[in-house]
Design an enzyme around this catalytic site. Sequence first.
Site, PDB file in Angstrom:
ATOM      1  N   SER A 204       3.301  35.711 -25.098  1.00 35.61           N
ATOM      2  CA  SER A 204       4.755  35.670 -24.982  1.00 35.61           C
ATOM      3  C   SER A 204       5.254  34.332 -25.492  1.00 35.61           C
ATOM      4  O   SER A 204       4.471  33.476 -25.898  1.00 35.61           O
ATOM      5  CB  SER A 204       5.171  35.855 -23.520  1.00 35.61           C
ATOM      6  OG  SER A 204       4.924  34.659 -22.807  1.00 35.61           O
ATOM      7  N   LYS A 205       6.560  34.169 -25.451  1.00 36.52           N
ATOM      8  CA  LYS A 205       7.179  32.935 -25.942  1.00 36.52           C
ATOM      9  C   LYS A 205       6.588  31.677 -25.311  1.00 36.52           C
ATOM     10  O   LYS A 205       6.571  30.623 -25.937  1.00 36.52           O
ATOM     11  CB  LYS A 205       8.693  32.968 -25.671  1.00 36.52           C
ATOM     12  CG  LYS A 205       9.448  33.895 -26.617  1.00 36.52           C
ATOM     13  CD  LYS A 205      10.713  33.209 -27.143  1.00 36.52           C
ATOM     14  CE  LYS A 205      11.371  34.024 -28.237  1.00 36.52           C
ATOM     15  NZ  LYS A 205      12.065  35.217 -27.714  1.00 36.52           N
ATOM     16  N   ARG A 206       6.135  31.807 -24.070  1.00 33.35           N
ATOM     17  CA  ARG A 206       5.546  30.646 -23.377  1.00 33.35           C
ATOM     18  C   ARG A 206       4.392  30.047 -24.179  1.00 33.35           C
ATOM     19  O   ARG A 206       4.063  28.886 -24.035  1.00 33.35           O
ATOM     20  CB  ARG A 206       4.984  31.062 -22.008  1.00 33.35           C
ATOM     21  CG  ARG A 206       6.017  31.280 -20.941  1.00 33.35           C
ATOM     22  CD  ARG A 206       5.353  31.682 -19.641  1.00 33.35           C
ATOM     23  NE  ARG A 206       4.601  32.936 -19.765  1.00 33.35           N
ATOM     24  CZ  ARG A 206       3.282  33.036 -19.656  1.00 33.35           C
ATOM     25  NH1 ARG A 206       2.558  31.984 -19.419  1.00 33.35           N
ATOM     26  NH2 ARG A 206       2.693  34.207 -19.802  1.00 33.35           N
TER      27      ARG A 206
END
Length: 428
Positions: A204-206
């Site tokens: 994910s973006k993390r």
Amino acid sequence: MIRVRFAPSPTGSLHVGGARTALFNWLFVQHARAAGEAAAFILRIEDTDRERSTDAFTKVILDGMTWLGLTWDEGPLFQGANGDRHRADARRLLDAGKAYEDGGAIRFRVPAEEVAWDDAVHGPISFHGKDVEDFVILRADGTPVYNFAVVSDDIAMRITHVFRGDDHISNTPKQILLYRAFGAPVPVFGHVPMILGADGKKLSKRHGATAVADYQHEGILPQAMANFLALLGWNPGGDRELFFDVRDMIAAFTFEGVLKKASVFDPKKLEWMNAEHLRSLGAERVAGLIGDALAGVEPARAVELVAAVLPRARTTLDVAHRTRLRAGLDPVVLEEKAAAFIAADPAGYRAALRDVVELLAGAPDWTPAPLEAALRALAERRGVKVGAVMQPVRVALIGALVSEPVNELLAVVGRELALERLRAAAEG
Ligand code: GLU
């Protein structure tokens, strides 16, 4: 005839996972074609979620696929344009008693029968209808739910193979039951495993950049990105990882080689792979790719600059940055480590450079071998290690502690600019 589709929802950019699903579909089609079979790759934009779907995301998805070289044979077809067929198909099931009205919505009557398929990735998978609730196929407002729209479209488009992420495995029994209800042939299903971040959690973006466009803008080559994505979850057999020619990847690709287990996205590996692809292209072609960065520089000189930085460059942006610095188009900006190097002994740094300037100002031959010999002789005279002469020169020329050998660096920067930078640094 083989017909596969990639069916993204335009509710976000083209992410690494979606791009890989598209790539596997594309490789499957190209592989079949190379073997003489008729095959088509269809692009269907699943824009039934009117609120979250945008034209801008559709464009980003098409651009990303085009950039990666994933050409489609039919489409883009828009699912939202098929509303009449979706409603007519729901009506057919209703009329046949295979669906019923429930308040406002139409629900599919799930038969109590076994649903099994031989997944192209996971092997045999089975569910039982009695564990599946009757589900809505058409909402009260006449819009179809995902499972129904997909099956209606896949039947209409004569899709023979459905390859998608394994987050869809639980949808597949419902879809197979719908195929049976329509009396339509059930396609081959293959569910590709998830992509995880380094911490083992779903990517994910993390974890940093996950959109294909981000990598494009960071100077990753499309062929390196495709090579990297293919290797996320596909084992070509043996130790082979690099496919400089996409035709080799097409020839090697089969779903038997797709792994059941999730794979981990490693941006460092992508960078490594990109560097290998850059080097495989050679200086001339890379110079062509970064043309704008070296606008105004004579072509032969541009190639010389690129050749000098290619062994250590990781991205096209990196090549552009390093060559512009060496060409004098960008000024020297000290990297943190280089600044610390000077700060450790500023007087010694300047003294070494004064000697170098004195030595090189009259150098008769500004080419790597005599430059190297001169610097070595200087180190000997001063009774210091060669590095104690080389490193200040490197810092003065490019503001970094790591680069090609200093004699080559001096040569590529050229006498005039090199002496100018050495003098400026010596005078501090
Ligand atoms: N629009 C769905 C998605 O993006 C497509 C799933 C499928 O390939 O059936 O997940």
